[in-house]
Design a protein around this motif. Structure first.
Motif, short mmCIF file in Angstrom:
data_model
loop_
_atom_site.label_atom_id
_atom_site.label_comp_id
_atom_site.label_asym_id
_atom_site.label_seq_id
_atom_site.Cartn_x
_atom_site.Cartn_y
_atom_site.Cartn_z
N ALA A 982 29.43 24.53 49.74
CA ALA A 982 29.83 24.13 51.10
C ALA A 982 28.70 24.39 52.10
CB ALA A 982 31.09 24.90 51.52
N LEU A 983 28.03 25.52 51.96
CA LEU A 983 26.91 25.83 52.85
C LEU A 983 25.80 24.79 52.71
CD1 LEU A 983 26.61 29.72 52.42
CD2 LEU A 983 27.54 28.49 54.39
N GLN A 984 25.51 24.42 51.48
CA GLN A 984 24.44 23.45 51.25
C GLN A 984 24.82 22.07 51.80
OE1 GLN A 984 23.38 22.86 47.13
NE2 GLN A 984 21.41 21.98 47.66
N LYS A 985 26.03 21.65 51.56
CA LYS A 985 26.44 20.29 51.91
C LYS A 985 26.77 20.13 53.39
CE LYS A 985 29.80 16.73 50.57
NZ LYS A 985 30.93 16.39 49.66
N HIS A 986 27.43 21.15 53.97
CA HIS A 986 27.97 20.97 55.32
C HIS A 986 27.29 21.80 56.40
CE1 HIS A 986 31.16 18.57 53.61
NE2 HIS A 986 31.47 19.55 52.77
N PHE A 987 26.62 22.89 56.02
CA PHE A 987 26.02 23.77 57.03
C PHE A 987 24.52 23.53 57.19
CE2 PHE A 987 30.00 25.64 56.05
CZ PHE A 987 30.37 26.50 57.09
N LEU A 988 23.82 23.31 56.11
CA LEU A 988 22.37 23.08 56.21
C LEU A 988 22.01 21.94 57.16
CD1 LEU A 988 20.73 23.59 52.68
CD2 LEU A 988 20.30 24.87 54.78
N PRO A 989 22.77 20.83 57.18
CA PRO A 989 22.42 19.74 58.11
C PRO A 989 22.42 20.15 59.58
CG PRO A 989 23.93 18.94 56.42
CD PRO A 989 23.87 20.43 56.26
N LEU A 990 23.11 21.25 59.91
CA LEU A 990 23.11 21.75 61.30
C LEU A 990 21.70 22.11 61.77
CD1 LEU A 990 26.17 24.18 61.54
CD2 LEU A 990 25.68 22.28 63.09
N PHE A 991 20.85 22.48 60.85
CA PHE A 991 19.56 23.04 61.22
C PHE A 991 18.40 22.06 60.92
CE2 PHE A 991 22.62 26.35 60.28
CZ PHE A 991 22.60 27.04 61.48
N LYS A 992 18.76 20.81 60.67
CA LYS A 992 17.76 19.76 60.46
C LYS A 992 17.85 18.75 61.60
CE LYS A 992 18.01 20.21 55.42
NZ LYS A 992 18.39 19.55 54.15
N PRO A 993 16.78 18.56 62.36
CA PRO A 993 16.82 17.59 63.47
C PRO A 993 17.26 16.20 63.03
CG PRO A 993 14.85 18.94 63.62
CD PRO A 993 15.49 19.28 62.30
N SER A 994 16.95 15.81 61.81
CA SER A 994 17.30 14.46 61.34
C SER A 994 18.80 14.25 61.19
CB SER A 994 16.62 14.19 59.99
OG SER A 994 17.04 15.14 59.02
N SER A 995 19.57 15.35 61.13
CA SER A 995 21.02 15.23 60.92
C SER A 995 21.83 16.01 61.95
CB SER A 995 21.38 15.72 59.51
OG SER A 995 20.91 17.05 59.31
N SER A 996 21.22 16.31 63.10
CA SER A 996 21.95 17.10 64.11
C SER A 996 21.48 16.76 65.51
CB SER A 996 21.75 18.60 63.86
OG SER A 996 20.41 18.98 64.09
N VAL A 997 22.25 17.20 66.49
CA VAL A 997 21.87 17.11 67.90
C VAL A 997 21.97 18.51 68.50
CG1 VAL A 997 22.63 14.72 68.12
CG2 VAL A 997 24.22 16.58 68.68
N ALA A 998 21.25 18.73 69.60
CA ALA A 998 21.21 20.05 70.23
C ALA A 998 21.44 19.92 71.73
CB ALA A 998 19.88 20.73 69.97
N VAL A 999 22.22 20.85 72.28
CA VAL A 999 22.45 20.91 73.72
C VAL A 999 22.27 22.36 74.15
CG1 VAL A 999 24.06 20.45 75.61
CG2 VAL A 999 24.12 19.02 73.57
N VAL A 1000 21.42 22.58 75.16
CA VAL A 1000 21.12 23.93 75.63
C VAL A 1000 21.24 23.97 77.15
CG1 VAL A 1000 19.44 25.81 75.68
CG2 VAL A 1000 19.48 24.24 73.73
#
Length: 1053
Positions: A982-1000
């Motif tokens: 689950a960590l590999q499939k669903h959590f790792l994409p959180l920390f890759k710009p190609s698969s996530s967005v960021a708001v600060v």
């Protein structure tokens, strides 16, 4: 009453109180050997709550009480391992421990499902409180350190950095300084000021602990049902806690020589009347200088004047509780409001309680004269007298609300009284019963005359002097703070030099290495995980009737007493109603209306629609037309509570919900109100102007909150125009409300027509669902009463599906790639951030159990994110979350001193676990499953919650009534391999710009650095600055008639 000489080991019964208005028995015990106080609130409930309270008095701003609160959790004499307390708590059907520091006490808390985990943890918790390690390493990460770039950090430091220069903290501190004389503990900032935290030492904290953290200054308050009653609790304390206290030579009785009770027997008790009114102005950083705030503080009666204090509470409710309350009508419910709220509060203190009045969003031009206008209004009320009909309504409603609260939260209802009695009450326990006997206070107050009420008002709010604190926004101060902080950091870097920065880095790394020492597995596994079968679930009977001719639910009703009761009452209805019966004295109605077909141009109106809902004229089905004042007065007189909002508990925000709670005898009236409020509301220019003026005026205050701005910025990026909740955020509303105000002035008929179109759209028959929860079996006509009021308005048509958030995602929300927004906000000094990727979608997704356990493994107190991010002082809070309705997975940071470093650490944690670089501790798997059990039990721990979960599961989510309980077996089957997958499939994409967005959202001084860092790792960054505009936004998307908690704030761990 006289108490029997009852004993249990070293413990003497001081007082036993059986309340005659609820099934709560309180017994207070004290050790004649060590002085330790034990208080048990005995009542039926599946959750056991602990509040372990220390009286903490300090005479400076060093923050020792607050820093000690944090360091207690870093290990103890018998258990010298960082975080072991929470790791053990997590195994015992708990979600970890918590704590808060207030002006006069520190409270350590824990809640467990059932008693086994609680009683196992209690001696270990006490060992942490009384005998913490307080190491230098703990101080470095948890309190304060300088990072390799010369920036100040640490968990406590990050927290206070996020608070110190807010309007609330600045005003409260100035009030404390003016209200109490030098030498009083009430003057201190117990949280610690930043300049004091930077020079604080572990030795100071150890010294403070040795003086105040002693058995005779500690109360163990336990609330809930124990299998053998109070003896279960006393046996554990007598056999496992008391011997340790004696071994530490803390066996000098309840009053050791030289001991003085904090606050009660020290200089802090010397609280003299305010000789003359003092008015002082405090500036706070804010670019928008249009709106300020006030606190007007009076001295009240002694803390043991319980009837008088309750009368003052009722008086404050009478003056401010609704749109028809005297002060609200004069100051708020006008076209040009003089403020957005007035709230009468109380802070318990020795000798005299404080009576602060909080006033929000005051136009700058009225700040200096507001308190005189307020006093003149109160004087006029004294002369004119009290509306006794409305006063009686206020008293009756307050009592109904107390009885309702007692059904759902007996421990929380009385925990404040018990804590106050420990701190300030008579040591023989004689004030315990009167402090809890609110019901008889109502009886006494019903006999009061108008003269008695006006005399009370005159005595405490008109005649005496006060301390007035004016909070004034200052753009120049915001700029000065930014310049000063940059200069201070530069000077600090220069002073430390390369060698000093290297030493600071080594000190931090050594501290982290010390914390990372593994806890022996046998210690954790020796703490057995309780059996789920030990939890008693609240029984719910449920019957769902989707409507005549509609498809029957996938979960047909069980033919039992409730089914027979419904079937015996009239014909099947043409519309959806679900009945969920639990034991209760009350019944709640919930109406949910589908907003899918609402035109997008009208979605920004919804915040104003919600705010106006209970304060408009209404044409009743009976033919009677009520003014808005009559609507409010009658609702207050006939209900326990009424509320409006989008969705349920943060989900299904593209539905519009109306909830009304009443005593069962008022069931028909509640249905009639539901019909008339939704269908019969009359929109007129005057009322809408008042509502919009209040919304607009509260904008500056709402825009000062980092979390609030982040939430809106995030929703604006990820959701499309057909999302109702997106349109109600700070940013869209700041743009929309001024236009709506102008349109109402220029073309009122067009605006009114828009509101009427909303009303028509909401009541489209296919999108309506009703819920009845509570004592359904106690209702004479549970079904036919709905036909009487709604059959003519809701014909038999197909039922439309429940709208889901996934249907309103924007293109960015669907794509989730490389977009980043950094917004600078001058009112904050730390950062708030959310990184989001695609997650699993659906309420019964087969991968949900594995993802849910994985979330708990990384989020739980003292687990991975806690240790690597909070434990390193990088943020006050860091957690991952899953929204199965929208199909989104997020990683969030709260009050971060270094959001990019925290993001990097989180990425390392997830990738390290997946790659095997970071060891996966299998004991955390058991703990995660145990914590989930607590969460499930807590969610259905009261009759009202259990009934509402039943409705939400079946009617909204399309899953079984007991879905969360049924999942417990699936959680138990989850393995280490499942979590890692689950960590590999669903959590790792959180920390890759190609698969996530960021708001600060961050301080202006940090915005460029964060933007550059995000850009460097592959994000396409947009920099934004909070636009300053005189137009303002709406409150949050829920408008309720109940008061929010104000008064002295506490710091929660």
């Amino acid at each position: 009453m006289a108490q029997s000489a009852e004993r249990f080991g070293n413990y003497d019964l001081i007082r036993r109180v059986k309340l005659d208005f609820t099934d709560v028995t309180v017994s207070k015990w004290r050790s004649r050997v060590t002085g330790l106080t034990v208080i048990h609130l005995d009542y039926e409930a599946p959750i056991v709550n602990g509040y372990f309270v220390v009286g903490t008095e300090i005479f400076d701003d060093s923050g020792c009480p607050h820093t000690l609160e944090h360091l207690v959790f870093m290990g103890s004499e018998k258990f010298p391992h960082k975080g072991i307390l929470d790791l053990l708590a997590n195994r015992g059907f708990s979600n970890g421990t918590n704590a808060w520091t207030d002006t006069d006490h520190t409270a350590y808390t824990v809640s467990t499902a059932g008693e086994q985990g609680f009683l196992q943890l209690l001696p270990i918790y006490v060992d942490h409180i009384l005998y913490p390690t307080i190491t230098n390493a703990g101080f470095v990460t948890e309190v304060h350190h300088v990072d390799p770039k010369g920036q100040d950090s640490g968990v406590v430091y990050s927290e206070m950095q996020g608070r110190e220069n807010t309007s609330g903290d600045l005003m409260a501190l100035r009030l404390q300084r003016l209200l109490d004389p030098p030498g009083s503990g009430y003057r201190s900032e117990t949280g610690g000021l930043m300049d004091a935290l930077r020079v604080l030492t572990p030795h100071q904290i150890r010294d403070y602990h040795s003086r105040y953290y002693v058995p005779h200054n500690l109360a163990l308050i336990v609330a809930g049902k124990l299998s053998s009653g109070t003896s279960s609790l006393l046996e554990v304390i007598q056999e496992q806690v008391e011997p340790s206290l004696i071994a530490h030579k803390q066996n000098h009785g309840a009053r050791p020589a030289g001991w003085k009770r904090p606050f009660v027997e020290t200089a802090s008790a010397l609280r003299k009347p305010i000789p003359k009114t003092i008015k002082d102005t405090v500036e706070f950083p804010e670019q928008d200088e249009s709106m300020g705030e006030l606190i007007v503080n009076f001295l009240g009666p002694p803390p043991n004047a319980f009837l008088e204090r309750k009368a003052l509470d009722i008086l404050g409710t009478y003056l401010t509780s609704s749109a028809v309350a005297p002060l609200n009508k004069e100051f708020i419910e006008i076209e040009a409001p003089l403020c957005s709220y007035i709230y009468f509060s109380e802070d318990t203190r020795a000798t005299h309680v404080n009576l602060p009045i909080y006033i929000g969003s005051v136009p700058a031009e009225h700040l200096d004269t507001f308190n005189e206008r307020l006093k003149a209004s109160l004087q006029r009320i004294v002369v004119d007298g009290i509306d006794m009909q409305r006063m009686n309504m206020v008293i009756n409603r307050d009592e109904r609300q107390l009885r309702s609260k007692l059904e759902s939260a007996k421990g929380d209802t009385f925990s404040g009284n018990i804590i106050t009695d420990f701190l300030y009450g008579a040591e023989d326990g004689s004030e315990l019963h009167p402090s809890m006997d609110e019901i008889n206070s109502y009886s006494a107050l019903r006999s009061w005359t108008s003269d008695q009420w006006t005399q009370l008002l005159f005595q405490y709010y008109v005649e005496p002097s006060s301390v007035v604190i004016i909070g004034k926004p200052s753009a120049s101060l915001a700029e000065k703070l930014e310049r000063d902080e940059k200069a201070r950091i530069m000077a600090q870097v220069e002073e430390l030099g390369p060698a000093g920065l290297k030493r600071a880095e080594m000190e931090l790394e050594m501290a982290k290495a010390e914390h990372d020492r593994p806890i022996p597995t046998e210690i954790l596994t020796s703490f057995p995980v309780p059996d789920v079968k030990s939890i008693s679930w609240i029984p719910v009977q449920s019957v769902q009737e989707p409507g005549h001719g509609r498809k029957i639910s996938s979960f047909p009703a069980v033919k039992g007493p409730l089914f027979e009761h419904i079937q015996s009452d009239g014909q099947e209805l043409p519309f959806f109603v679900q009945y969920d019966h639990v034991e209760s004295d009350f019944v709640s109605l919930h109406a949910l209306f589908n907003l899918t077909n609402l035109p997008n141009r009208l979605r920004p109106y919804m915040s104003a629609y919600l705010s106006s809902f209970f304060s408009l004229p209404v044409q009743r089905q009976s033919g009677v037309r009520l003014s808005h004042e009559e609507v409010i007065n009658q609702l207050d007189n006939e209900t326990v509570s009424y509320e409006i909002g989008l969705g349920i508990s943060g989900s299904f925000s593209d539905t519009f919900r109306v909830s009304i709670k009443v005593e069962t005898a008022q069931y028909e009236k509640a249905i009639a109100w539901l019909k008339d409020l939704v269908y019969g509301a009359e929109f007129n220019q005057e009322r809408l102007q008042v509502v919009l003026a209040k919304i607009q005026q509260s904008l500056p205050e709402m825009k000062r909150d980092g979390s609030n701005v982040l939430s809106s910025l995030w929703a604006t990026l990820l959701y499309a125009e057909n999302s109702t909740s997106r349109s109600g955020g700070v940013l869209p509303q700041a743009e929309f409300i001024p236009k709506l105000v102008k349109a109402l002035q220029d073309a009122p008929n067009e605006v009114i027509a828009d509101f009427e179109e909303i009303q028509r759209s909401i009541t489209e028959p296919s999108g309506i669902r009703f819920s009845v929860t509570g004592n359904v079996l106690g209702l004479k006509n549970p079904r036919s009463m709905w036909a009487k009021y709604f059959a003519s308005s809701i014909p038999s048509v197909p039922l439309s599906p429940v709208p889901h958030a996934s249907e309103t995602l924007s293109d960015v929300g669907k794509g989730m790639s490389r977009k980043a927004i950094v917004m600078s906000l001058p009112t904050i000094e730390s950062s708030f951030a959310t990184h989001t990727t695609k997650g699993i979608m659906g309420f019964d997704h087969p991968e949900y159990p594995a993802v849910r356990v994985a979330l708990e493994v990384i989020n739980a107190t003292e687990n991975y994110f806690w240790r690597y991010i909070r434990g390193s002082g990088l943020a006050y809070g860091a957690y991952a979350s899953l929204d199965v309705e929208a199909g989104l997975m997020s990683f969030s940071l709260y009050r971060s001193s270094n959001s990019m470093k925290a993001f990097e650490e989180a990425s390392k944690v997830i990738s390290g676990l997946v790659d095997g670089v970071i060891e996966f501790d299998e004991t955390m798997l058991d703990a995660a499953k145990s914590t989930i059990v607590y969460g499930v039990a807590k969610n259905v721990s009261t009759a009202g919650r259990a009934a509402m979960v039943s409705f939400t599961n079946q009617a909204m989510k399309g899953v079984s009534r007991t879905h969360q309980i049924d999942l417990l077996q699936k959680y138990q089957a989850i393995t280490k391999a499942d979590v890692l997958q689950a960590l590999q499939k669903h959590f790792l994409p959180l920390f890759k710009p190609s698969s996530s967005v960021a708001v600060v959202v961050t301080a202006p001084a940090k915005a460029k650095e964060i933007g550059d860092a995000l850009n460097a790792i592959g994000f396409e960054v947009t920099q934004k600055v909070m636009e300053i505009d005189p137009s303002e936004m709406v409150d949050e998307d829920t408008d309720t008639d109940t008061e929010s908690d104000s008064g002295s704030s506490s710091d929660s761990r």
